[in-house]
Design an enzyme around this catalytic site. Structure first.
Site, PDB file in Angstrom:
ATOM      1  N   HIS A  92       0.851  -1.187   0.000  1.00  0.00           N
ATOM      2  CA  HIS A  92       0.000   0.000   0.000  1.00  0.00           C
ATOM      3  C   HIS A  92       0.885   1.235   0.000  1.00  0.00           C
ATOM      4  O   HIS A  92       1.971   1.240   0.596  1.00  0.00           O
ATOM      5  CB  HIS A  92      -0.886   0.066   1.251  1.00  0.00           C
ATOM      6  CG  HIS A  92      -2.134  -0.761   1.181  1.00  0.00           C
ATOM      7  ND1 HIS A  92      -2.721  -1.311   2.300  1.00  0.00           N
ATOM      8  CD2 HIS A  92      -2.914  -1.122   0.134  1.00  0.00           C
ATOM      9  CE1 HIS A  92      -3.802  -1.980   1.943  1.00  0.00           C
ATOM     10  NE2 HIS A  92      -3.941  -1.885   0.641  1.00  0.00           N
ATOM     11  N   CYS A 132      -2.038   3.102   9.252  1.00  0.00           N
ATOM     12  CA  CYS A 132      -2.956   2.013   8.900  1.00  0.00           C
ATOM     13  C   CYS A 132      -4.072   1.849   9.919  1.00  0.00           C
ATOM     14  O   CYS A 132      -5.188   1.445   9.569  1.00  0.00           O
ATOM     15  CB  CYS A 132      -2.200   0.695   8.798  1.00  0.00           C
ATOM     16  SG  CYS A 132      -1.081   0.558   7.393  1.00  0.00           S
TER      17      CYS A 132
END
Length: 301
Positions: free
Chosen positions: A181, A277
């Site tokens: 990511h 996150c």
């Protein structure tokens, strides 16, 4: 406490069911996770609570997604949606293990909308995959999104982001499986600096960064800091909250006027996640929306 800090609103999820039970990135080892399941669970609670407390101490308000048995990665709320100007564009996940999270995140955003915390909830076209703010990092200083693709999100999702929010989304192709990511390898700082690990990106992606970010504002981190997920930071005004970093990186940020708050998140690094996150910023505004708020405030006075 600054006014910016006082307005900060985040979405988080308690790690009641966090575990490493499958492998969808190189960080995840379910066999080791099973052997240390109890210790991992206890550590995750302690570490999540410490991050939550730091954000609260910095003036943030936290909204919570209810944890769900069998969904260990629901704690990574950054992946749930892209949010700007009060509109949430719901994520669609690449892997079936995480697709099961989608209805629970949607229910959470519908509840936020019903309670006036956000203004609208939008969905992606059925053919597109975009894993929320994990691959769509808002750069307030440049009024644009940096959008990662190639690992977990589709390049074609760029059009959906631009159409939904009316701002540019700069596509950056990810080249290293460890940095699956964008938020694992890039952080847009509020004063205009861009923290990133060059090795996470293709040559074209690095060129796109060089084109848009002046040399004094580029902070390139080492592979050692990248593997600590130092770029996966939550930044509130002048404070960067992160799981760990080298002395060199800390000094670099401090010399630029930032305060660095380290809070260990080793339990979550086992799944390839850290501070960013575990959070999703809900109150980010584009320049156009911020200007409109300023005009309304001026009229009220």
């Amino acid at each position: 406490m600054t006014s910016l800090q006082a307005q900060a609103l985040f979405l988080m999820c308690r790690p009641a069911h966090f575990a490493v039970t499958y492998a969808i990135n190189p960080w995840m080892d379910p066999e080791t996770g099973a052997r240390h399941d109890h210790a991992l669970g206890a550590a995750s609670w302690q570490q999540w609570a410490a991050l939550h407390q730091i954000l609260c101490d910095l003036g943030a308000t936290i909204e919570l997604v209810p944890p769900v048995p069998g969904l260990p990665d629901l704690v990574f709320t950054a992946n749930s949606a892209v949010v700007l100007d009060g509109t949430a564009l719901l994520a669609r996940f690449r892997h079936p293990e995480r697709r099961r999270e989608e209805p629970y995140f949607e229910a959470a955003f519908r509840a936020l909308h019903a309670h006036g915390k956000i203004d609208a909830v939008r969905t992606l076209p059925q053919t597109l995959v975009l894993e929320g703010a994990g691959d769509c990092v808002w750069d307030d200083a440049r009024n644009l999104f940096w959008m990662g693709y190639g690992r977990r999100s589709d390049a074609a999702a760029r059009a959906a982001v631009e159409d939904t929010f009316g701002v540019e989304a700069v596509p950056l192709e990810l080249a290293d499986a460890r940095f699956y990511h964008l938020d694992t390898a890039l952080c847009a700082m509020p004063r205009g600096e861009l923290v990133y690990f060059p090795g996470a990106f293709t040559a074209d992606a690095r060129a796109a960064i060089l084109e848009r970010v002046d040399a004094p504002d580029r902070i390139e981190i080492t592979v050692e800091d990248a593997c600590l997920l130092s770029a996966n930071a939550v930044v509130l005004d002048d404070t960067a909250v992160l799981s760990g970093c080298s002395g060199h990186f800390r000094t670099e940020l401090e010399q630029r006027g930032y305060c660095v708050r380290e809070t260990p998140l080793g339990a979550f690094l086992r799944s390839g996640g850290a501070a960013f996150c575990l959070t999703l910023r809900l109150d980010s505004r584009s320049r156009a929306r911020a200007a409109a708020f300023d005009r309304l405030a001026g009229a009220a006075e």
